[in-house]
Write an enzyme that holds these catalytic residues in place. Structure first.
Site, PDB file in Angstrom:
ATOM      1  N   SER A 143       0.710  -1.254  -0.035  1.00  0.00           N
ATOM      2  CA  SER A 143      -0.047  -0.019   0.038  1.00  0.00           C
ATOM      3  C   SER A 143       0.725   1.330  -0.009  1.00  0.00           C
ATOM      4  O   SER A 143       1.908   1.187   0.421  1.00  0.00           O
ATOM      5  CB  SER A 143      -0.841  -0.041   1.212  1.00  0.00           C
ATOM      6  OG  SER A 143      -1.571   1.141   1.521  1.00  0.00           O
ATOM      7  N   TYR A 157      -2.192  -1.251  10.312  1.00  0.00           N
ATOM      8  CA  TYR A 157      -2.179  -1.528   8.856  1.00  0.00           C
ATOM      9  C   TYR A 157      -0.959  -1.127   7.902  1.00  0.00           C
ATOM     10  O   TYR A 157      -0.226  -1.709   7.332  1.00  0.00           O
ATOM     11  CB  TYR A 157      -3.540  -0.996   8.330  1.00  0.00           C
ATOM     12  CG  TYR A 157      -3.529  -0.946   6.701  1.00  0.00           C
ATOM     13  CD1 TYR A 157      -3.883  -2.071   6.262  1.00  0.00           C
ATOM     14  CD2 TYR A 157      -3.111  -0.032   5.826  1.00  0.00           C
ATOM     15  CE1 TYR A 157      -4.129  -2.254   4.876  1.00  0.00           C
ATOM     16  CE2 TYR A 157      -3.473  -0.035   4.499  1.00  0.00           C
ATOM     17  CZ  TYR A 157      -3.804  -1.237   4.017  1.00  0.00           C
ATOM     18  OH  TYR A 157      -3.793  -1.381   2.696  1.00  0.00           O
TER      19      TYR A 157
END
Length: 245
Positions: A143, A157
């Site tokens: 990401s 995350y």
């Protein structure tokens, strides 16, 4: 001819990027074995979906091992051409609030790392022989949040995705001599159902001034699994419209 088809195992296939990836590989004639927590949806677009779907809870290490054995049984000695570790979780607080390093419970940190980091490693190791036989490709979906503090993505995350990017490099070095390529895709703001409210406020920071499409990420994943990328390993491909620059 069916035995000569290339085979993909894909986690997190239920929606968004995973759904688009299934479509992209299926359109190219690949067999796609999907894995997710959810049962197979009748709305899914590929013909062999019900037969080639495996329910697996990546948050449960024991279920991951069970799932690996089922994947190997589905392959039945056939080579594996690609493993795409797309599944991931990004917990939010009440009312969708971002969870930072001070207000994320340690048990939740462990769950996030189990799904986003340990499960991809376990799957690649568990399917190593099949990947070696197929001179296959592993693609880890990281990401943009793995390289910066993100307005919406939580600390657990983001940190897990940064760790997954580092793991991608380590795996490329370890798996490469045996003919297995390992790369990562780092999506930015992609138009999927899991986008946080207010994401449109980020558009001014994106040079291409729009959200990405799941199909655009799927095409990048397909490229890294194709012969066109035969000499690419250890890389992280940014698919974010220039947001990282």
């Amino acid at each position: 001819m069916a035995d000569e088809r290339r085979t993909l195992i894909l986690t997190g296939a239920s929606q968004g990027i995973g759904h688009a990836t299934v479509k992209r590989f299926s359109a190219a004639g690949w067999r796609v074995i999907t894995a997710s927590r959810r049962a197979f949806s009748e709305d899914c677009p590929w013909e062999a979906g019900p037969e080639d779907h495996i329910r697996i809870d990546l948050a449960d290490p024991e279920d991951v091992q069970r799932g690996i054995e089922e994947m190997r049984a589905r392959l039945n000695g056939a080579p594996l051409s690609a493993l795409v570790n797309n599944a991931g979780i990004s917990p939010k607080g009440e009312n969708g609030i971002r969870l930072g390093s001070l207000n994320t419970e340690l048990d939740l940190w462990r769950e996030v790392f189990q799904v986003n980091f340990y499960a991809p490693l376990a799957l690649a190791r568990g399917l190593f022989e099949e990947l070696k036989q197929g001179q296959g490709s592993v693609v880890n979906v990281t990401s943009i949040a793995g390289g910066r503090v993100h307005r919406f993505a939580g600390s657990a995350y983001s940190t897990s995705k940064a760790a997954l990017a580092a793991l991608t490099r380590e795996m490329a070095a370890d798996f490469g001599p045996l003919g297995i390529r390992v790369n990562a895709i780092a999506p930015g703001e992609i138009d999927t159902p899991i986008l946080s409210p207010g994401v449109d406020d980020l558009l001014p920071s994106i040079p291409m001034a729009r959200l990405g499409k799941p199909s655009e990420v799927a095409s990048a994943i397909y490229f890294l699994c194709s012969d066109t990328a035969a000499y690419i390993t250890g890389g992280e491909l940014h698919v974010n419209g220039g947001e990282h620059v």
